[in-house]
Scaffold this motif. Structure first.
Motif, mmCIF file in Angstrom:
data_model
loop_
_atom_site.group_PDB
_atom_site.id
_atom_site.type_symbol
_atom_site.label_atom_id
_atom_site.label_comp_id
_atom_site.label_asym_id
_atom_site.label_seq_id
_atom_site.Cartn_x
_atom_site.Cartn_y
_atom_site.Cartn_z
ATOM 1 N N THR A 4 21.460 49.333 20.317
ATOM 2 C CA THR A 4 21.427 50.731 20.772
ATOM 3 C C THR A 4 22.775 51.404 20.545
ATOM 4 O OG1 THR A 4 19.855 50.085 22.486
ATOM 5 C CG2 THR A 4 20.869 52.253 22.708
ATOM 6 N N ALA A 37 23.706 54.533 17.995
ATOM 7 C CA ALA A 37 24.350 55.759 18.476
ATOM 8 C C ALA A 37 25.614 56.059 17.687
ATOM 9 C CB ALA A 37 24.674 55.616 19.965
ATOM 10 N N GLU A 82 25.131 57.882 14.366
ATOM 11 C CA GLU A 82 24.606 59.253 14.355
ATOM 12 C C GLU A 82 25.653 60.202 13.763
ATOM 13 O OE1 GLU A 82 21.784 60.518 14.956
ATOM 14 O OE2 GLU A 82 20.703 58.864 15.904
ATOM 15 N N ARG A 138 25.905 63.487 14.010
ATOM 16 C CA ARG A 138 26.277 64.613 14.879
ATOM 17 C C ARG A 138 26.893 64.083 16.175
ATOM 18 N NH1 ARG A 138 22.763 67.501 17.053
ATOM 19 N NH2 ARG A 138 23.892 69.493 17.044
ATOM 20 N N LYS A 139 27.958 64.746 16.611
ATOM 21 C CA LYS A 139 28.688 64.299 17.796
ATOM 22 C C LYS A 139 27.808 64.323 19.042
ATOM 23 C CE LYS A 139 32.947 65.221 20.371
ATOM 24 N NZ LYS A 139 34.171 66.070 20.444
ATOM 25 N N ASP A 140 27.021 65.395 19.202
ATOM 26 C CA ASP A 140 26.163 65.487 20.390
ATOM 27 C C ASP A 140 25.151 64.347 20.421
ATOM 28 O OD1 ASP A 140 27.497 67.731 21.170
ATOM 29 O OD2 ASP A 140 26.014 69.140 20.386
ATOM 30 N N ASP A 141 24.618 63.987 19.254
ATOM 31 C CA ASP A 141 23.650 62.893 19.201
ATOM 32 C C ASP A 141 24.316 61.556 19.516
ATOM 33 O OD1 ASP A 141 21.687 64.702 18.536
ATOM 34 O OD2 ASP A 141 21.886 64.370 16.368
ATOM 35 N N ARG A 142 25.557 61.388 19.049
ATOM 36 C CA ARG A 142 26.283 60.149 19.369
ATOM 37 C C ARG A 142 26.507 60.028 20.870
ATOM 38 N NH1 ARG A 142 29.361 61.562 14.900
ATOM 39 N NH2 ARG A 142 31.107 62.255 16.191
ATOM 40 N N LYS A 143 26.948 61.135 21.491
ATOM 41 C CA LYS A 143 27.186 61.105 22.934
ATOM 42 C C LYS A 143 25.901 60.800 23.696
ATOM 43 C CE LYS A 143 31.245 64.083 23.351
ATOM 44 N NZ LYS A 143 31.786 65.331 23.971
ATOM 45 N N ALA A 144 24.814 61.420 23.277
ATOM 46 C CA ALA A 144 23.539 61.183 23.961
ATOM 47 C C ALA A 144 23.110 59.730 23.796
ATOM 48 C CB ALA A 144 22.477 62.131 23.398
ATOM 49 N N GLY A 145 23.277 59.178 22.601
ATOM 50 C CA GLY A 145 22.905 57.788 22.378
ATOM 51 C C GLY A 145 23.742 56.830 23.194
ATOM 52 N N LYS A 170 22.655 56.926 26.835
ATOM 53 C CA LYS A 170 21.442 56.126 26.986
ATOM 54 C C LYS A 170 21.777 54.639 27.024
ATOM 55 C CE LYS A 170 17.126 54.945 24.609
ATOM 56 N NZ LYS A 170 16.313 55.161 23.390
#
Length: 223
Positions: free
Chosen positions: A175, A179, A182, A184-191, A194
């Motif tokens: 996981t 992440a 990813e 995009r920075k926002d997607d990395r942070k979200a991953g 999680k």
């Protein structure tokens, strides 16, 4: 007049000082440490890079920093076949080899420099000559340290996180890797959020999640 940002030459000298001292600090050292070199007056014939390195490494030796070994550094040039420490600008203009090095009694810590077409043996001889000069500096530093009488700061113990890192690798390794990849920075942070939530459930709150993410990111870059 307010001071502006450091000039490029000052930044480069600061990096030489940092590269001479940082590798010798223990892994668990977390105390804020600043080394400031201030020029109050300048003789144009004096070589400031060497003086800055000598001042910084001497201060580190008497300050109580828990360095793994005393270190010193200087600039050295070869002009007309002779190796000259702390060369003047006139000598530098005629030099075919110009290096800045720092070393402990055991060996080199940092080496930077430039040269014209010189044989490998000339560079090795320059390093040996520089280490001889540094040995004299280190002997002087020991005298300074004895007179200062400041005890060495205790080295903090580094916690063994190997079990926690292994548990995280098994629980959320894939996981975290997904992440980190990813774009995009926002997607990395979200991953990563999680993955952290999953880690709390599967491993517990005491797991070294931040250290695990840093290690995983470094491993991915190197691989």
């Amino acid at each position: 007049r307010r001071e502006g940002r450091a000039a490029e030459a000052e930044v480069l000298v600061a990096r030489l000082i940092d590269r001479s001292l940082r590798p010798l600090l223990p892994d668990g050292w977390r105390r804020q440490t600043q080394v400031t070199v201030t020029v109050f007056g300048h003789d144009p014939d004096c070589e400031l890079v060497s003086l800055a390195l000598i001042a910084a490494t001497a201060a580190a030796r008497i300050s109580g920093l828990p360095l793994s070994a005393p270190v010193a550094g200087l600039r050295l040039a070869r002009s007309q076949g002779a190796f000259i420490p702390l060369p003047t600008p006139d000598l530098l203009a005629m030099a075919d080899l110009d290096i800045v090095l720092s070393a402990t009694a055991a060996g080199l810590v940092m080496l930077e420099g430039e040269a014209q077409l010189v044989p490998d043996a000339a560079l090795l001889s320059a390093i040996e000559a520089g280490q001889e000069d540094i040995a004299r500096l280190l002997a002087a530093y020991e005298s300074f340290a004895e007179r200062a009488g400041r005890p060495t700061e205790p080295v903090p113990e580094v916690a063994d996180d190997s079990e926690g890192l292994a548990a995280l690798a098994e629980a959320v390794g894939e996981t975290v890797d997904a992440a980190l990849l990813e774009p995009r920075k926002d997607d990395r942070k979200a991953g990563l959020r999680k993955a952290k939530a999953e880690a709390r459930i599967l491993v517990g709150d005491g797991a070294p999640f931040s250290a695990f993410v840093r290690a995983r990111a470094r491993a991915n870059l190197l691989d």
